[in-house]
Design a protein around this motif. Structure first.
Motif, mmCIF file in Angstrom:
data_model
loop_
_atom_site.group_PDB
_atom_site.id
_atom_site.type_symbol
_atom_site.label_atom_id
_atom_site.label_comp_id
_atom_site.label_asym_id
_atom_site.label_seq_id
_atom_site.Cartn_x
_atom_site.Cartn_y
_atom_site.Cartn_z
ATOM 1 N N ALA A 153 0.951 -1.405 0.072
ATOM 2 C CA ALA A 153 -0.103 0.029 -0.293
ATOM 3 C C ALA A 153 0.629 1.027 -0.104
ATOM 4 C CB ALA A 153 -1.218 0.360 1.066
ATOM 5 N N VAL A 154 -0.058 2.190 -0.383
ATOM 6 C CA VAL A 154 0.597 3.419 0.096
ATOM 7 C C VAL A 154 0.197 4.204 1.022
ATOM 8 C CG1 VAL A 154 0.951 5.977 -0.821
ATOM 9 C CG2 VAL A 154 0.932 4.916 -2.574
ATOM 10 N N VAL A 155 1.125 4.186 1.886
ATOM 11 C CA VAL A 155 0.859 4.911 3.371
ATOM 12 C C VAL A 155 0.549 5.949 3.589
ATOM 13 C CG1 VAL A 155 0.859 4.599 5.996
ATOM 14 C CG2 VAL A 155 0.901 2.543 4.448
ATOM 15 N N VAL A 156 -0.278 7.053 3.948
ATOM 16 C CA VAL A 156 -0.267 8.289 4.489
ATOM 17 C C VAL A 156 -0.922 8.481 5.935
ATOM 18 C CG1 VAL A 156 -2.935 9.082 3.631
ATOM 19 C CG2 VAL A 156 -0.865 11.175 3.977
ATOM 20 N N GLY A 157 -0.021 9.110 6.559
ATOM 21 C CA GLY A 157 -0.003 9.957 8.155
ATOM 22 C C GLY A 157 -0.876 11.034 8.281
ATOM 23 N N VAL A 158 -2.379 11.180 8.471
ATOM 24 C CA VAL A 158 -3.125 12.090 8.818
ATOM 25 C C VAL A 158 -3.588 12.717 9.872
ATOM 26 C CG1 VAL A 158 -5.711 11.973 8.040
ATOM 27 C CG2 VAL A 158 -4.301 11.018 6.831
ATOM 28 N N ASP A 159 -3.421 13.752 10.325
ATOM 29 C CA ASP A 159 -3.989 14.531 11.471
ATOM 30 C C ASP A 159 -5.279 15.804 11.606
ATOM 31 O OD1 ASP A 159 -2.706 16.888 10.423
ATOM 32 O OD2 ASP A 159 -1.468 17.032 11.488
ATOM 33 N N GLY A 160 -6.078 15.923 10.061
ATOM 34 C CA GLY A 160 -6.575 16.518 9.945
ATOM 35 C C GLY A 160 -6.504 17.799 9.235
ATOM 36 N N SER A 161 -5.266 18.426 9.172
ATOM 37 C CA SER A 161 -4.965 20.302 9.219
ATOM 38 C C SER A 161 -4.810 19.954 7.873
ATOM 39 C CB SER A 161 -3.549 20.451 9.734
ATOM 40 O OG SER A 161 -2.630 19.233 8.709
ATOM 41 N N PRO A 162 -4.891 21.555 7.395
ATOM 42 C CA PRO A 162 -4.602 21.590 5.939
ATOM 43 C C PRO A 162 -3.886 20.636 5.208
ATOM 44 C CG PRO A 162 -5.128 23.299 6.868
ATOM 45 C CD PRO A 162 -5.633 22.534 8.341
ATOM 46 N N PRO A 163 -2.299 20.594 6.037
ATOM 47 C CA PRO A 163 -1.135 20.696 5.261
ATOM 48 C C PRO A 163 -1.303 18.684 5.174
ATOM 49 C CG PRO A 163 -0.068 22.165 6.883
ATOM 50 C CD PRO A 163 -1.880 21.729 6.802
ATOM 51 N N SER A 164 -2.242 18.184 5.731
ATOM 52 C CA SER A 164 -2.281 16.566 6.111
ATOM 53 C C SER A 164 -3.065 16.922 4.711
ATOM 54 C CB SER A 164 -2.690 15.623 7.307
ATOM 55 O OG SER A 164 -4.165 16.148 7.221
#
Length: 293
Positions: A153-164
């Motif tokens: 998979a391609v994994v992405v770290g998310v935190d809800g901010s515009p940069p994420s």
């Protein structure tokens, strides 16, 4: 990120084995994106007033400038062998590594680097070059480290901010190009009491906290299925420290994507412990994406 027609994938080289891995990774990216590949070597010696041509009477083919030319030529040849259909060019640019690389990013679709190297690229992940380039680049920065897997998979770290959210969009694009699923991961911890005056309760219901963070994650993925209908998407909110959670998620991934900054634990990502931890420990290439503006 730069998406102009013809914008090249750029790779920084210094002759080290990590840089060679970066060349192969960059060639694959250029092939996927149908973009040219530009091989760049930062040549710092003129700034230090070091002679770069052979001394009088020396055999032909000597000198630092000639060595740099050979280095770039070898990298171009390796890229052409790795991706025969890609148009590859090479250039030696006088200057310090981070300044040269940052100068490439306004017109690049992506910048690819090895995770460590020689000369101006030494100790890339823990040194000033990686921090400066990833913190200020005008395009995504892809660091070649760990295992380069053809599947996963391609994994992405998310935190809800515009940069994420910018990172999510880039990760979905990468997943589509690779024919891979996208796995979005949000790491959260229990809020910490700051003392008797802290208005937040000291005891949190784990299920409620998990649901709240899962909603943040879901909102970050809104519209993704419509924009990238062929990409299978899964999401996971995990209680734990971000570096540990993201490192574990990257164990079988072919790419890890993180935003350039964020909220909470991910704040100041490129200058803080999370990015350094992911770049040190993720067992796959890591892309750092800054939000536009």
């Amino acid at each position: 990120m730069n998406s102009a027609n013809g914008a090249a994938v750029v790779v920084g080289v210094d002759g080290s084995e990590p840089a060679r891995r970066a060349v192969r990774l960059a060639a694959a990216e250029a092939a996927r994106r149908h973009r040219p590949l530009r091989v760049v070597h930062a040549f710092i010696w003129p700034l230090l007033r070091v002679p770069v041509t052979p001394p009088a009477g020396a055999p032909p083919g000597g000198g630092l400038r000639h060595q740099a030319e050979q280095l770039v030529a070898a990298a171009v040849a390796e890229a052409e062998a790795a991706a025969p259909g890609v148009r590859v060019s090479g250039e030696i640019i006088d200057g310090e590594a981070s300044a040269v690389l940052l100068g490439e990013t306004p017109s690049a679709t992506m910048l690819v680097l090895g995770d460590r190297g020689l000369g101006g690229f030494a100790a890339l992940v823990v040194g000033s070059v990686a921090v400066q380039v990833a913190a200020h680049a005008d395009c995504p920065v892809l660091v070649a480290r760990g295992a380069q897997r053809p599947a996963g998979a391609v994994v992405v770290g998310v935190d809800g901010s515009p940069p994420s959210r910018a990172a999510v969009e880039f990760a979905a694009e990468e997943a589509a190009l690779r024919g891979a699923p996208l796995h979005a991961v949000l790491a959260y911890t229990h809020p910490v009491s700051t003392g008797p005056g802290d208005m937040q309760p000291l005891v949190y219901q784990e299920n409620r906290l998990h649901d709240e963070e899962d909603q943040v994650l879901a909102r970050s993925l809104t519209g993704l299925a419509e924009r990238h209908p062929g990409v299978p998407v899964t999401r996971e909110a995990v209680h734990g420290r971000p570096v540990a959670v993201l490192t574990e998620a990257a164990r079988d991934a072919q790419l890890m994507v993180v935003g350039g900054q964020g909220r909470g634990e991910l704040s100041g990502l490129l200058l803080g412990s999370v990015s350094q931890g992911v770049l040190h420990h993720a067992d796959c290439p890591v892309a750092v994406v800054r939000s536009p503006g």
